[in-house]
Write an enzyme that holds these catalytic residues in place. Structure first.
Site, PDB file in Angstrom:
ATOM      1  NE  ARG A  88      -3.687  -2.258   2.302  1.00  0.00           N
ATOM      2  CZ  ARG A  88      -4.944  -2.243   1.888  1.00  0.00           C
ATOM      3  NH1 ARG A  88      -5.506  -1.110   1.537  1.00  0.00           N
ATOM      4  NH2 ARG A  88      -5.647  -3.358   1.843  1.00  0.00           N
ATOM      5  CG  HIS A 106      10.695  -1.662  -6.726  1.00  0.00           C
ATOM      6  ND1 HIS A 106       9.319  -1.711  -6.657  1.00  0.00           N
ATOM      7  CD2 HIS A 106      11.013  -1.707  -8.042  1.00  0.00           C
ATOM      8  CE1 HIS A 106       8.822  -1.767  -7.874  1.00  0.00           C
ATOM      9  NE2 HIS A 106       9.820  -1.765  -8.738  1.00  0.00           N
ATOM     10  N   GLY A 140       6.630   9.890  -3.828  1.00  0.00           N
ATOM     11  CA  GLY A 140       6.348   9.275  -5.135  1.00  0.00           C
ATOM     12  C   GLY A 140       6.261   7.758  -5.050  1.00  0.00           C
ATOM     13  CG  ASP A 142       8.291   1.641  -6.201  1.00  0.00           C
ATOM     14  OD1 ASP A 142       8.254   1.431  -4.980  1.00  0.00           O
ATOM     15  OD2 ASP A 142       7.558   1.048  -7.012  1.00  0.00           O
ATOM     16  CG  HIS A 168      11.809 -13.294  -3.391  1.00  0.00           C
ATOM     17  ND1 HIS A 168      10.576 -13.739  -3.798  1.00  0.00           N
ATOM     18  CD2 HIS A 168      11.548 -12.391  -2.424  1.00  0.00           C
ATOM     19  CE1 HIS A 168       9.639 -13.137  -3.121  1.00  0.00           C
ATOM     20  NE2 HIS A 168      10.184 -12.304  -2.289  1.00  0.00           N
TER      21      HIS A 168
HETATM   22  C1  GAR Z   1       9.569  -8.668  -2.735  1.00  0.00           C
HETATM   23  O1  GAR Z   1       9.986  -9.194  -3.964  1.00  0.00           O
HETATM   24  C2  GAR Z   1       9.573  -7.157  -2.760  1.00  0.00           C
HETATM   25  O2  GAR Z   1      10.600  -6.631  -3.532  1.00  0.00           O
HETATM   26  C3  GAR Z   1       8.232  -6.901  -3.395  1.00  0.00           C
HETATM   27  O3  GAR Z   1       7.359  -7.814  -2.777  1.00  0.00           O
HETATM   28  C4  GAR Z   1       8.092  -8.992  -2.465  1.00  0.00           C
HETATM   29  C5  GAR Z   1       7.840  -9.335  -1.008  1.00  0.00           C
HETATM   30  O4  GAR Z   1       8.395 -10.582  -0.713  1.00  0.00           O
HETATM   31  N1  GAR Z   1       7.814  -5.545  -3.161  1.00  0.00           N
HETATM   32  C6  GAR Z   1       7.146  -4.834  -4.061  1.00  0.00           C
HETATM   33  O5  GAR Z   1       6.818  -5.267  -5.147  1.00  0.00           O
HETATM   34  C7  GAR Z   1       6.820  -3.425  -3.615  1.00  0.00           C
HETATM   35  N2  GAR Z   1       6.354  -2.641  -4.724  1.00  0.00           N
HETATM   36  P1  GAR Z   1       8.509 -11.087   0.796  1.00  0.00           P
HETATM   37  O6  GAR Z   1       7.138 -10.912   1.445  1.00  0.00           O
HETATM   38  O7  GAR Z   1       8.877 -12.533   0.653  1.00  0.00           O
HETATM   39  O8  GAR Z   1       9.564 -10.280   1.495  1.00  0.00           O
END
Ligand code: GAR
Length: 212
Positions: A88, A106, A140, A142, A168
């Site tokens: 969010r 990100h 903004g 990201d 990841h």
């Molecule tokens: C991660 O890949 C993070 O970069 C992304 O959500 C995933 C959370 O993984 N975040 C976004 O896309 C934010 N715009 P996790 O719950 O296993 O840490």
């Protein structure tokens, strides 16, 4: 720490703290998703973790929820707010309360592919290299000053899932490394420029990928 998903970045940071690689503690984990893995992972480690009912909007928090978020983080006396898959947008009051102290990860090399499903955006665009970015949060999407980035190759046989999985893995190295530098006071900011005052270790990676 705030998250909406499985919490693998939270785990990477919690494990780095437990291994003595980050001089900090996670005071509190909050999530807008009651069944999220990040809450389960935090509770398994004895870290205070609560569901934050987000209210009626889909992409931001309702005003009351945002006020409660600020109050809970202030009561826990946090120095830094880490976003780890928190889906969010955070607004003015929150940003004001923790100005310069909110950090996000990100899954792309910003400024490329901000917003949702950044790994899929990268695949669809046809880039050969993507990665992840740790950055300060501003008003903004990201768009805040970049603390650190790590590259990930895009392979011909990649699916959105396989690419996100490789991103990841890079996140689990990059995020703890950036948080350690922040916690040690090694990071300074000049406008958009984030400087790593202490030299990075010459040999070896203090944050090798975690074994599955
Ligand atoms: C991660 O890949 C993070 O970069 C992304 O959500 C995933 C959370 O993984 N975040 C976004 O896309 C934010 N715009 P996790 O719950 O296993 O840490």
């Amino acid at each position: 720490m705030l998250g909406s998903g499985q919490g693998s970045n939270f785990v990477a940071i919690a494990e780095a703290i437990a291994a003595g690689k980050i001089p900090a503690e996670v005071a509190l984990v909050l999530s807008d998703v009651e069944s999220s893995g990040i809450l389960t992972q935090a509770r398994q480690r004895g870290i205070p973790a609560s569901y934050l009912p987000p209210g009626k909007y889909r992409t931001k928090l309702e005003e009351d929820a945002e006020r409660s978020l600020v109050a809970q983080l202030q009561a826990a006396e946090v120095d830094l707010v880490l976003l780890a898959g928190f889906m969010r947008v955070l607004k003015g009051e929150f940003l004001k309360a923790f100005e310069g102290r909110i950090v996000n990860i990100h899954p792309s090399l910003l400024p490329c592919f901000p917003g949702l499903h950044a790994w899929k955006q990268a695949l669809d665009y046809g880039v050969k290299v993507t990665g992840c970015t740790v950055h300060f949060v501003d008003a903004g999407i990201d768009s805040g000053a970049i603390i650190g980035q790590q590259t990930v190759p895009v392979l011909d046989r990649d699916t959105p899932e396989s690419l996100h999985q490789r991103i990841h893995q890079a996140e689990h190295e990059l995020y703890p490394r950036c948080v350690a530098a922040l916690a040690r006071g090694e990071i300074s900011v000049q406008g958009r420029l984030v400087l790593w005052n202490a030299p990075a270790p010459k040999y070896g990676n203090p944050f090798p990928p975690r074994q599955p």
